[in-house]
Design an enzyme around this catalytic site. Structure first.
Site, PDB file in Angstrom:
ATOM      1  N   SER A  46      11.677  65.756  22.713  1.00 38.85           N
ATOM      2  CA  SER A  46      10.627  66.059  23.692  1.00 38.85           C
ATOM      3  C   SER A  46      10.972  65.639  25.110  1.00 38.85           C
ATOM      4  O   SER A  46      10.248  65.989  26.047  1.00 38.85           O
ATOM      5  CB  SER A  46       9.319  65.377  23.265  1.00 38.85           C
ATOM      6  N   GLU A  59      62.818  23.179  41.319  1.00 41.02           N
ATOM      7  CA  GLU A  59      63.557  24.438  41.373  1.00 41.02           C
ATOM      8  C   GLU A  59      64.729  24.422  42.353  1.00 41.02           C
ATOM      9  O   GLU A  59      65.761  25.022  42.080  1.00 41.02           O
ATOM     10  CB  GLU A  59      62.605  25.591  41.732  1.00 41.02           C
TER      11      GLU A  59
END
Length: 860
Positions: free
Chosen positions: A496, A123
């Protein structure tokens, strides 16, 4: 004494001619051809200076324009990039994350030298020497661009790339380039080279939503950045040039070529030797992609995200780099996932092969590129369930594809369908639901078994009784297909499993005891809408029986009688005290579960019983730590006392009876541990529940269809939901093999640190019964205790009643009825108070002594 050479020097000076300035005539100067006269020359100089001033002024103005909106370096000194928010379980293990930009910021010292050299070589070779810009590189790039009449070569240094990524756009204009250069110069003046490199290495984009080399290393190689090898570092350094074109997952050939270029540059720069270069160049890409995040507990993660965004906002949640210490136990979550998936699959197999499969080929889709949503949200491992694409089907062999992996099925893997030949069962292009039986490593073909997904859903939630922390949460079978959380968002009929609220109200208001006698027999209740004649799950009645047996066997008639005695409004008030927020209509059938409640609220409410009457609202977050290490202030979970210790322990006797000899006896027989709970089944078997607990953990399970269609005949809570609960609790109770429910002193709760200061709200005295059922006589209040009612048979046919799960539990001989005391005229004596049975005529409304207007019964 005079020198002997003095005379000679004077003679030489006399002979030398004096210097005479020879002026060139104006007409013979080179500028005379442009300016014939001196006046013209002076005029030209004036205009030249004027033009130079204008150019200089324009350049200064252009510079000011381009620098007017540039950020100040002070802003960069306090710059905090968006980082990943991490979710941790109770043991500190990471299991999920939130991120707009997946980034993990690390200091300069964490980046290894091999990665530093690779980045510099490819780079910016002059990074350590330049002042933010490289003039020679700029001139060379400009020359190439001019010759090619376009932008062909970049000239950005590492600092210029940092400036562009931090503050500028990616548009290719001269204005942006000027700003980039100016920013780079300022960055170089304010920061050292290591600081600039660290900023760059944490900011740069590397593809696949990954920013920075630490996150890139974790994503592409599943390791920390300081552990990178030479070929791995070279590959990461190759990505900033073009994260998408050189993506190692999408374009591995390009990525390999670019990586080798990085290695070549490193060798040319002398940072690696020839042998290192040759060895690294021969190495493969070696990717080890990190599994997709949020796959272990997607419903739990989504619940955490929802709560965090509601309290702190989306930006803070997704970009502040917080650490969220949650209440989840990763081991129990994995167990819950398996229990739910296996339970739902077992239900599907019980009901046979439906052959309702979608076919991709029939829609014209490309089979080679097809990808199902759950392929990217789950990890391929043993026991995992996937929707797989059938690529080959013969009579004895079926091949399916899951992502890039293939799995084989043989006749034994689909034997449950009773279909012998695979090509009659499946065809190419079908989307089959399979379970991975052997996920061999590498590229080998896996082994799978055929399953079925007809739409049945299941959910599970577990909380720690001591502090209300949610240990595990499963909101459905497949988060990729449906993100609806059935544990927290769905309100389903409870059947229930609602009865504990009824019995709690009876214990509080009627002083009911487990050994009291109540008659399970035919009866009708007068309501404003006419007579209500319920019956039990089975078409039988057991006569006089104890309260504890009626509860354990989930008999409907006793529960409705108790609700009628205490008043349905009082029952609803008890449910709301337990944390139920659903709108419960004041109708008697609510007592046997006709109203909808979420699984989360049911689990939180049931934890009150083993906690000696204390309700701790279930919560999913322990604490939050900001990126700087400081804790974030949170709201504390709600803690309050909702029933007395005596009431809670009386209810515990009833709830413990269910797994001992009631409808959930299978759980007690298998687990052999102190347990309590209640099954629940609704009309037409649309919902099946089991909510139960050990002394340390309360867990709830539910199974049903989203469109509320029936699960099938006899699919009760004990049959469809209880097995999932048992599978989970086997692991949960193994953490505390020796424990018991409190019997002496009041239980001490381990409320989390954030809620330690929350006061326990004492339960208020019970209000007077204000139930407005028309068959309640205000002049004849039920006594605290009285003999069992003698119920007359009614001629009306009994409509369908809420199933009571009684088929799953063995019957227990009922003890003899208690002595009967005389009752007022028109009433039947009962140990629960005088009771007036329905006789087919509306009761006479007694005169009222209050100012409330009298209410007439509704017409039948």
């Amino acid at each position: 004494m005079p020198s002997l050479f003095t005379r000679d020097d004077e003679t030489a000076r006399q002979r030398k001619p004096p210097f005479v300035e020879r002026r060139v005539p104006y007409s013979r100067t080179w500028w005379a051809r442009y300016f014939p006269t001196r006046a013209k020359a002076r005029q030209g100089i004036f205009y030249g200076l004027l033009i130079c001033s204008a150019i200089f002024g324009s350049l200064v103005g252009l510079t000011l324009v381009n620098t007017a909106d540039l950020p100040q370096m002070e802003d960069l000194e306090h710059y905090h990039p968006a980082t990943t928010t991490e979710l941790l379980d109770i043991h500190g293990r990471s299991f999920g994350s939130f991120a707009l930009e997946r980034r993990v910021v690390v200091p300069y010292s964490e980046f290894p030298k091999v990665l530093h050299d690779a980045i510099i070589s490819i780079e910016d070779k002059s990074f350590e020497k330049n002042a933010g810009i490289n003039p020679f590189r700029v001139v060379g790039a400009a020359y190439v661009d001019l010759r090619s009449k376009g932008r062909r070569q970049g000239a950005s240094t590492l600092t210029m790339q940092l400036a562009r990524n931090l503050f500028l756009s990616m548009e290719q204009t001269y204005s942006r380039k000027i700003q980039e250069i100016l920013l780079s110069i300022q960055i170089e003046r304010h920061f050292t080279k290591p600081q600039i490199f660290a900023l760059y290495a944490n900011q740069i984009y590397l593809g696949s939503g990954v920013y920075g080399f630490e996150a890139g290393s974790e994503y592409y190689f599943s390791k920390k950045v300081h552990d990178l090898t030479l070929p791995e570092a070279a590959l990461l350094a190759a990505l900033p040039k073009g994260p998408t074109p050189y993506s190692p997952t999408r374009h591995p050939e390009r990525a390999l070529k670019r990586r080798n270029l990085v290695l070549s540059e490193m060798f040319s720069d002398g940072v690696i030797t020839r042998s290192q270069y040759d060895e690294a160049k021969a190495a493969p890409l070696g990717l080890h992609i990190e599994p997709a995040s949020n796959t272990v507990a997607p419903y739990f993660v989504e619940e955490v995200r929802r709560q965090l965004e509601q309290e702190y906002g989306a930006d803070a949640v997704h970009g502040a780099g917080m650490k969220i210490y949650t209440t989840m136990d990763l081991d129990l979550q994995i167990t819950a996932n398996k229990a739910v998936m296996d339970g739902a699959a077992a239900y599907e197999r019980r009901h046979g092969w439906k052959a309702k499969l979608s076919n991709v080929a029939a829609t014209g889709a490309d089979l080679e590129t097809y990808a199902h949503p759950d392929w990217s949200t789950q990890t391929i491992e043993n026991g995992a369930y996937f929707h797989a694409l059938v690529t080959e089907a013969t009579s004895r062999r079926v091949i399916v594809r899951i992502g890039k992996r293939y799995a084989e099925m043989t006749p034994a893997d689909w034997a449950w369908t009773t279909m012998g030949n695979g090509d009659k069962l499946l065809q190419r292009g079908d989307i089959a639901y399979v379970r991975i039986e052997d996920a061999t490593s590498g590229e080998k073909t896996m082994h799978a078994s055929l399953q079925q997904d007809t739409g049945a859903q299941a959910a599970m939630m577990a909380v720690d009784n001591n502090n209300g922390e949610v240990l595990a949460m499963v909101g459905g079978r497949d988060f990729a297909v449906s993100q609806f959380n059935r544990a927290t968002q769905a309100e389903r009929q409870t059947g229930s499993s609602f009865k504990p609220y009824v019995y709690t109200a009876a214990i509080e208001n009627l002083h009911t005891k487990p050994t009291d006698i109540i008659v399970d027999g035919p009866t009708s209740f007068y309501t404003p809408n006419g007579p209500y004649t319920p019956h039990n799950y089975e078409a039988d009645y057991k006569g006089a029986m104890t309260i504890i047996n009626a509860f354990a066997e989930s008999r409907n008639i006793p529960a409705l009688k108790l609700a009628n005695q205490v008043g349905i409004r009082k029952v609803i008030e008890v449910a709301h005290r337990f944390g139920v927020t659903s709108n419960l209509p004041a109708f008697l059938p609510v007592a046997i579960g006709s109203a909808g409640i979420s699984l989360q609220e049911q689990v939180g409410a049931y934890s009150v019983f083993p906690n000696d009457g204390i309700l701790i609202k279930p919560h999913v977050i322990r604490r939050i730590v900001q990126a700087d290490g400081l804790p974030l202030k949170q709201t504390t979970p709600q803690v309050k006392e909702v029933i007395s210790v005596d009431t809670a322990r009386t209810m515990m006797k009833l709830l413990e009876a269910v797994p001992q000899f009631g409808t959930a006896a299978a759980a007690g027989a298998i687990l052999k541990h102190p347990l309590g709970g209640k099954t629940g089944t609704t009309n037409s078997y649309t919902d099946a529940w089991f909510i139960g607990f050990s002394p340390s953990v309360t867990t709830g399970t539910w199974i049903g269809f989203d469109d509320r269609k029936t699960l099938g005949d006899k699919e009760t809570g004990a049959k469809a939901a209880l097995p999932m609960w048992i599978d989970f609790m086997k692991v949960a109770i193994a953490r505390t093999p020796v424990e018991s429910f409190p019997t002496a002193a009041k239980k001490t709760l381990e409320v989390s640190e954030s809620s330690a200061d929350t006061p326990v709200v004492k339960k208020q005295p019970a209000a007077t019964n204000d139930d407005s059922d028309e068959d309640d006589d205000p002049d004849n209040k039920p006594a605290a205790k009285a003999p069992a009612p003698i119920v007359r048979e009614t001629p009306e046919a009994a409509p369908d009643a809420m199933p009571d799960d009684s088929a799953a539990g063995p019957a227990k001989p009922a003890p003899a009825a208690a002595p009967v005391k005389p009752a007022a005229k028109g009433y039947v004596p009962s140990p629960l108070g005088p009771y007036r049975p329905y006789t087919g005529t509306a009761p006479v409304t007694a005169p009222r002594t209050t100012t409330e207007p009298s209410r007439t019964p509704a017409p039948r």
